[in-house]
Design a protein around this motif. Structure first.
Motif, PDB file in Angstrom:
ATOM      1  N   GLN A   1       0.827  -1.199   0.000  1.00 51.48           N
ATOM      2  CA  GLN A   1       0.000   0.000   0.000  1.00 51.48           C
ATOM      3  C   GLN A   1       0.869   1.258   0.000  1.00 51.48           C
ATOM      4  O   GLN A   1       1.842   1.357   0.753  1.00 51.48           O
ATOM      5  N   ASP A   2       0.508   2.214  -0.831  1.00 50.12           N
ATOM      6  CA  ASP A   2       1.160   3.523  -0.825  1.00 50.12           C
ATOM      7  C   ASP A   2       0.657   4.290   0.402  1.00 50.12           C
ATOM      8  O   ASP A   2      -0.551   4.463   0.586  1.00 50.12           O
ATOM      9  N   CYS A   3       1.592   4.756   1.229  1.00 44.42           N
ATOM     10  CA  CYS A   3       1.163   5.365   2.492  1.00 44.42           C
ATOM     11  C   CYS A   3       0.391   6.667   2.263  1.00 44.42           C
ATOM     12  O   CYS A   3      -0.544   6.975   3.010  1.00 44.42           O
ATOM     13  N   GLU A   4       0.741   7.411   1.224  1.00 41.01           N
ATOM     14  CA  GLU A   4       0.016   8.657   0.953  1.00 41.01           C
ATOM     15  C   GLU A   4      -1.427   8.355   0.538  1.00 41.01           C
ATOM     16  O   GLU A   4      -2.369   9.014   0.996  1.00 41.01           O
TER      17      GLU A   4
ATOM     18  N   GLU B   1      12.177   4.967   0.911  1.00 41.48           N
ATOM     19  CA  GLU B   1      11.453   4.737  -0.344  1.00 41.48           C
ATOM     20  C   GLU B   1       9.944   4.695  -0.142  1.00 41.48           C
ATOM     21  O   GLU B   1       9.181   5.005  -1.061  1.00 41.48           O
ATOM     22  N   THR B   2       9.512   4.319   1.027  1.00 43.90           N
ATOM     23  CA  THR B   2       8.076   4.133   1.265  1.00 43.90           C
ATOM     24  C   THR B   2       7.444   5.234   2.099  1.00 43.90           C
ATOM     25  O   THR B   2       6.261   5.526   1.955  1.00 43.90           O
TER      26      THR B   2
END
Length: 376
Positions: free
Chosen positions: A312-315, A346-347
């Motif tokens: 999952q993309d944190c943003e 990176e994340t």
């Protein structure tokens, strides 16, 4: 809205803060600008705020307490006073951009990063010991990582700096109001902090506590209400660093926030925030794919909690949580150095941070809402 971004700004305040600010708007002029009641009232509020801060932060006198617009302003003064072009500086591996960008703006400064094994106080102390040498002009260390809630061994780092004869700047942005902060015990040159986080004051307030007796370098010059014939800033504190009109509503609100913290006690506040953070970590650990990034040792963490969700993309996930009424921080949190140290550059991470006003039900709601977002 469930607000869990207190490491950025404490949104919930004691009611006395707004009351004090409203009273100051109506009753306080500018301190040091006149002998009439409104000016004298402002001077009294400003002095009482300095005195309360001096007691809370371990300063020898209220005059050491300088009002700034935020922690970044305070740290800029401290850094630009001690660091010159070409100097060598040692910093921790968890510094905020308030420190790293300021250092990057000074030509040819050599920045050595002292970092040991992740979230290891012993390792970090050993790294500082190895990095500090005869060329080091200053050591800069955050007391608590704004990303991971990791408490650095500032007491030991301060002792090392005293032993090596190197001035220390402490960024207490995430610790003031939650942990014991003492410029006297640390013998720090400067301690910078905001008013709007752990001290429960309003935005636009900050503090620089000056332990260094030599005249700091002002960022701003102008009227100070003293020595008006002198075309240089006064050589005494706090006037030397407080050019222009004071933010009296902010200072009055900050005084009310500091009084609240002093009544509640930093030990009680820390205990409450740790309990909530531990509760949230336990709930998150039950959700498949979630990884919590925090110190394993309970005594080395605060109420700040970072986590990731596999795939999952944190943003994107942060926006999904915001749409469901959960306010937290997603991304790099203005601290890429801390993420590089932790291997999350990176994340980025999702960061939940609590305050004295956060409830167990609110952290439970974050966990439940996250499950809903993930379909788990």
């Amino acid at each position: 809205m469930i607000y869990l971004d207190c490491a950025a700004t404490a949104l919930q305040k004691p009611r006395e803060v707004a009351q004090a600010m409203t009273a100051a708007l109506r009753q306080c002029a500018s301190p040091g600008r006149g002998s009439y009641p409104a000016s004298a009232r402002a001077a009294d509020v400003a002095f009482r705020c300095r005195d309360a801060l001096a007691q809370l932060l371990g300063a020898d006198s209220p005059e050491q307490v300088v009002f700034t617009s935020n922690a970044t302003h305070a740290l800029n003064i401290a850094i630009r006073t001690l660091v010159r072009p070409g100097d060598q500086v040692v910093v921790s591996g968890y510094e905020h951009n308030a420190v790293t960008r300021t250092l990057a703006s000074i030509p040819e400064v050599s920045v050595k990063v002292a970092v040991g094994e992740l979230f290891s106080q012993a390792g970090d102390l050993d790294a500082f010991s190895r990095q500090i040498d005869e060329r080091t002009k200053a050591v800069i260390c955050t007391h608590v990582s704004n990303v991971f809630g990791y408490i650095l061994p500032v007491d030991n780092i301060a002792a090392l700096c005293r032993e090596r004869g190197v001035p220390l700047i402490v960024d207490a942005s995430q610790s003031a109001g939650t942990l014991p902060v003492s410029v006297r015990r640390w013998e720090a040159a400067y301690v910078g902090l905001p008013g709007h986080k752990g001290l429960c004051g309003p935005q636009g307030t900050g503090v620089l506590v000056c332990g260094d007796r030599e005249a700091p370098v002002p960022l701003l010059t102008g009227g100070s209400g003293s020595e008006s014939l002198n075309q240089q800033m006064p050589d005494f504190l706090p006037d030397r660093l407080e050019a222009g009109t004071h933010n009296m509503p902010g200072i009055a609100g900050l005084l009310a926030g500091v009084q609240f913290v002093s009544r509640r006690g930093t030990d009680a506040i820390l205990r409450h925030e740790r309990q909530l953070s531990d509760r949230l970590a336990g709930e998150l650990s039950l959700i498949p794919g979630v990884r919590v990034v925090r110190p394993e040792t309970p005594g080395q963490r605060t109420g700040v909690l970072s986590f990731l969700v596999e795939g999952q993309d944190c943003e994107v996930l942060g926006n999904a949580l915001a749409d469901r009424g959960i306010a937290l921080r997603a991304g790099l949190h203005c601290a890429p150095l801390a993420h590089r140290t932790a291997g999350t550059l990176e994340t980025g991470t999702l960061r939940a941070s609590v305050s004295p006003f956060t409830t167990p039900g609110e952290v439970d709601a974050l966990a439940a809402t996250l499950r809903s977002c993930l379909g788990k």
